[in-house]
Enzyme design. Structure first.
Site, PDB file in Angstrom:
ATOM      1  N   ARG A 183      35.814  53.306  50.910  1.00  0.00           N
ATOM      2  CA  ARG A 183      37.261  53.405  49.781  1.00  0.00           C
ATOM      3  C   ARG A 183      37.980  54.300  50.649  1.00  0.00           C
ATOM      4  O   ARG A 183      37.836  55.433  50.138  1.00  0.00           O
ATOM      5  CB  ARG A 183      36.579  53.283  48.522  1.00  0.00           C
ATOM      6  CG  ARG A 183      38.107  53.752  47.172  1.00  0.00           C
ATOM      7  CD  ARG A 183      37.943  53.332  45.905  1.00  0.00           C
ATOM      8  NE  ARG A 183      37.097  52.471  45.864  1.00  0.00           N
ATOM      9  CZ  ARG A 183      36.424  51.556  44.346  1.00  0.00           C
ATOM     10  NH1 ARG A 183      37.423  52.277  43.840  1.00  0.00           N
ATOM     11  NH2 ARG A 183      36.575  50.651  44.628  1.00  0.00           N
TER      12      ARG A 183
ATOM     13  N   HIS B 160      39.885  44.734  49.350  1.00  0.00           N
ATOM     14  CA  HIS B 160      38.495  45.388  48.195  1.00  0.00           C
ATOM     15  C   HIS B 160      37.373  43.676  48.411  1.00  0.00           C
ATOM     16  O   HIS B 160      37.076  42.851  47.106  1.00  0.00           O
ATOM     17  CB  HIS B 160      39.161  44.680  47.272  1.00  0.00           C
ATOM     18  CG  HIS B 160      38.064  45.725  46.025  1.00  0.00           C
ATOM     19  ND1 HIS B 160      37.220  46.033  46.495  1.00  0.00           N
ATOM     20  CD2 HIS B 160      38.035  46.296  44.705  1.00  0.00           C
ATOM     21  CE1 HIS B 160      36.283  47.071  45.095  1.00  0.00           C
ATOM     22  NE2 HIS B 160      37.340  46.831  44.220  1.00  0.00           N
TER      23      HIS B 160
ATOM     24  N   GLN C 165      33.735  43.833  46.074  1.00  0.00           N
ATOM     25  CA  GLN C 165      34.242  43.290  44.484  1.00  0.00           C
ATOM     26  C   GLN C 165      34.454  41.629  44.384  1.00  0.00           C
ATOM     27  O   GLN C 165      33.786  40.730  43.780  1.00  0.00           O
ATOM     28  CB  GLN C 165      36.346  43.630  44.207  1.00  0.00           C
ATOM     29  CG  GLN C 165      36.468  42.753  42.892  1.00  0.00           C
ATOM     30  CD  GLN C 165      35.906  43.689  41.736  1.00  0.00           C
ATOM     31  OE1 GLN C 165      35.796  45.074  41.592  1.00  0.00           O
ATOM     32  NE2 GLN C 165      35.240  42.810  40.951  1.00  0.00           N
TER      33      GLN C 165
ATOM     34  N   ASP D 117      44.957  41.722  37.335  1.00  0.00           N
ATOM     35  CA  ASP D 117      43.949  43.327  37.587  1.00  0.00           C
ATOM     36  C   ASP D 117      45.020  44.285  37.042  1.00  0.00           C
ATOM     37  O   ASP D 117      46.167  43.888  36.946  1.00  0.00           O
ATOM     38  CB  ASP D 117      43.973  43.855  39.620  1.00  0.00           C
ATOM     39  CG  ASP D 117      43.518  44.270  39.516  1.00  0.00           C
ATOM     40  OD1 ASP D 117      43.070  44.917  39.251  1.00  0.00           O
ATOM     41  OD2 ASP D 117      43.684  45.297  41.320  1.00  0.00           O
TER      42      ASP D 117
ATOM     43  N   CYS E 225      38.850  42.772  37.055  1.00  0.00           N
ATOM     44  CA  CYS E 225      37.464  43.955  38.279  1.00  0.00           C
ATOM     45  C   CYS E 225      37.422  44.843  37.539  1.00  0.00           C
ATOM     46  O   CYS E 225      36.200  45.475  37.725  1.00  0.00           O
ATOM     47  CB  CYS E 225      38.290  43.846  39.509  1.00  0.00           C
ATOM     48  SG  CYS E 225      39.880  44.292  39.653  1.00  0.00           S
TER      49      CYS E 225
ATOM     50  N   ARG F 190      28.450  44.269  40.924  1.00  0.00           N
ATOM     51  CA  ARG F 190      28.448  44.469  41.828  1.00  0.00           C
ATOM     52  C   ARG F 190      27.860  45.478  42.354  1.00  0.00           C
ATOM     53  O   ARG F 190      27.378  45.418  43.384  1.00  0.00           O
ATOM     54  CB  ARG F 190      29.914  46.047  41.539  1.00  0.00           C
ATOM     55  CG  ARG F 190      30.692  45.289  40.253  1.00  0.00           C
ATOM     56  CD  ARG F 190      32.103  44.390  41.835  1.00  0.00           C
ATOM     57  NE  ARG F 190      32.319  45.314  42.585  1.00  0.00           N
ATOM     58  CZ  ARG F 190      32.862  46.098  42.652  1.00  0.00           C
ATOM     59  NH1 ARG F 190      34.334  46.712  42.462  1.00  0.00           N
ATOM     60  NH2 ARG F 190      32.837  46.940  44.341  1.00  0.00           N
TER      61      ARG F 190
HETATM   62  N1   CP Z   1      36.413  46.865  40.857  1.00  0.00           N
HETATM   63  C1   CP Z   1      36.309  48.654  40.612  1.00  0.00           C
HETATM   64  O1   CP Z   1      36.281  48.300  42.053  1.00  0.00           O
HETATM   65  O2   CP Z   1      36.314  49.369  40.172  1.00  0.00           O
HETATM   66  P1   CP Z   1      35.558  51.175  40.480  1.00  0.00           P
HETATM   67  O3   CP Z   1      37.596  51.270  40.936  1.00  0.00           O
HETATM   68  O4   CP Z   1      35.972  51.362  39.169  1.00  0.00           O
HETATM   69  O5   CP Z   1      35.025  51.170  41.255  1.00  0.00           O
HETATM   70  N1  NVA Z   2      44.140  47.136  42.250  1.00  0.00           N
HETATM   71  C1  NVA Z   2      43.530  47.920  41.950  1.00  0.00           C
HETATM   72  C2  NVA Z   2      42.137  47.777  41.954  1.00  0.00           C
HETATM   73  C3  NVA Z   2      40.741  48.832  41.808  1.00  0.00           C
HETATM   74  C4  NVA Z   2      39.365  48.184  41.361  1.00  0.00           C
HETATM   75  C5  NVA Z   2      43.233  49.522  42.758  1.00  0.00           C
HETATM   76  O1  NVA Z   2      43.667  49.369  44.269  1.00  0.00           O
HETATM   77  O2  NVA Z   2      44.130  50.466  41.889  1.00  0.00           O
END
Ligand code: CP
Ligand code: NVA
Length: 317
Positions: A104, A131, A134, A228, A269, A297
């Site tokens: 990530r 993502h 997700q 989101d 999400c 997830r």
């Molecule tokens: N939805 C998601 O990716 O959550 P986190 O940022 O907590 O991993």
């Molecule tokens: N769009 C958000 C998603 C978090 C799971 C971010 O990138 O922070």
């Protein structure tokens, strides 16, 4: 014979048949988390994150453990990358110790480069642009609610045109769905390159893509309303006031949910900000499936690790 898919770097890497395979396997992992408990026996999986995570980290570590392996969590500056070691050298080193890398970070190009130089599967666990893991959880949740017959259904994302919106467009297009994304015009709309790509995929799959600016038009007769956060990780704080004001009419409220179908669901999400992108009585109300979505997830990342390490996904190339 074409090569199997090595990595999941982008949502668009997956073909519809890959997704079907992954969802089927994830369903099995939902019922029996340990049915493939020797898959990663005596093996390790690196999980490298330069952004925060609750769900993805927990899901990834649990998935690895359920497959019999050991996760190694590496936070941002734990690695020598922070002190100038190259991504390609890092990829080669991790490949020497681990059976997969879950990553990530901010730039999609960094994940692409890790994929290029690693000899093990690399899984994108969120970038500024995408993502994919997700969306696998999301699609399994959709499948559990509506089955495979989605022809007459409309799947709607409302809010910021961010990484999750991009992935929603591409995944929906791949699955042949009618996808609507409603965002403010301009700066907070999805990039035109992503919309073009989704349209191209939808043309082949029989899906339909609409990117509009009216949340009420989007919500009318929708089966799914997805939203989101308005401020994603990495977004500039300097934009907060302007962005929040541009998005204020895109909040998902019960008034908006009343425009949807009787059997509609609300998805997010997470993490959520009640009172911003979603009202508390929606996310905590009867149409919300966010906890099941979060549960998946783990099941879907477990399926991904299972199939990628076996080399039985085909990809799109
Ligand atoms: N939805 C998601 O990716 O959550 P986190 O940022 O907590 O991993
Ligand atoms: N769009 C958000 C998603 C978090 C799971 C971010 O990138 O922070």
């Amino acid at each position: 014979m074409s090569q199997p898919l090595k990595d999941l770097l982008r949502t668009s890497d997956l073909s519809a048949s890959d997704i079907e395979l992954l969802l089927g396997t994830a369903s099995k992992f939902a019922d029996k988390p340990l049915w493939a408990k020797k898959t990663l026996a005596r093996k390790t999986v690196a999980i490298y994150m330069t952004k925060s995570s609750t769900r993805t980290r927990l899901a990834s570590e649990t998935a690895v453990a359920h497959l019999g392996g050991s996760p190694i969590f590496l936070r941002g500056d734990d690695l020598q990358i922070g002190r100038g070691e190259t991504i390609s050298d890092t990829a080669k080193i991790i490949s020497g110790f681990c059976s997969a890398l879950i990553v990530r970070t901010f730039a999609q190009s960094d994940v692409d480069e890790l994929g290029k130089y690693a000899t093990i599967p690399v899984i994108n666990a969120l970038t500024d642009d995408d993502h994919p893991t997700q969306l696998l959880a999301d699609w399994l949740t959709i499948r559990e609610n509506f089955g495979k017959d989605i022809k007459k259904r409309k799947f709607v994302y409302i809010g910021d045109g961010n990484n999750v919106a991009n992935a929603w467009l591409i995944m929906g297009a791949t699955m042949g769905a009618h996808i609507v994304v409603a965002t403010p015009a301009g700066k907070w709309a999805p990039k035109s390159s992503v919309v073009d790509q989704a349209n191209k995929i939808a043309k082949k799959s029989g899906g339909k893509i609409e990117v509009i600016t009216d949340p009420k038009v989007a919500a009318q007769d929708a089966s799914v309303i997805y939203t989101d956060v308005w401020m994603s990780m990495g977004d500039s704080e300097a934009d907060r006031a302007e962005k929040t004001s541009a998005l204020s009419s895109f909040a998902v409220t019960n008034d908006l949910m009343r425009l949807t179908t009787k059997d509609s669901i609300f998805m997010h999400c997470l993490p959520a900000h009640r009172g911003e992108e979603v009202a508390a009585d929606v996310i905590d109300g009867p149409k919300s499936v966010v906890w099941r979505q979060a549960f998946h997830r783990r099941t879907t990342i477990q399926a991904l690790l299972y199939h990628l390490t076996r080399g039985d996904l085909k990809g799109n190339k």
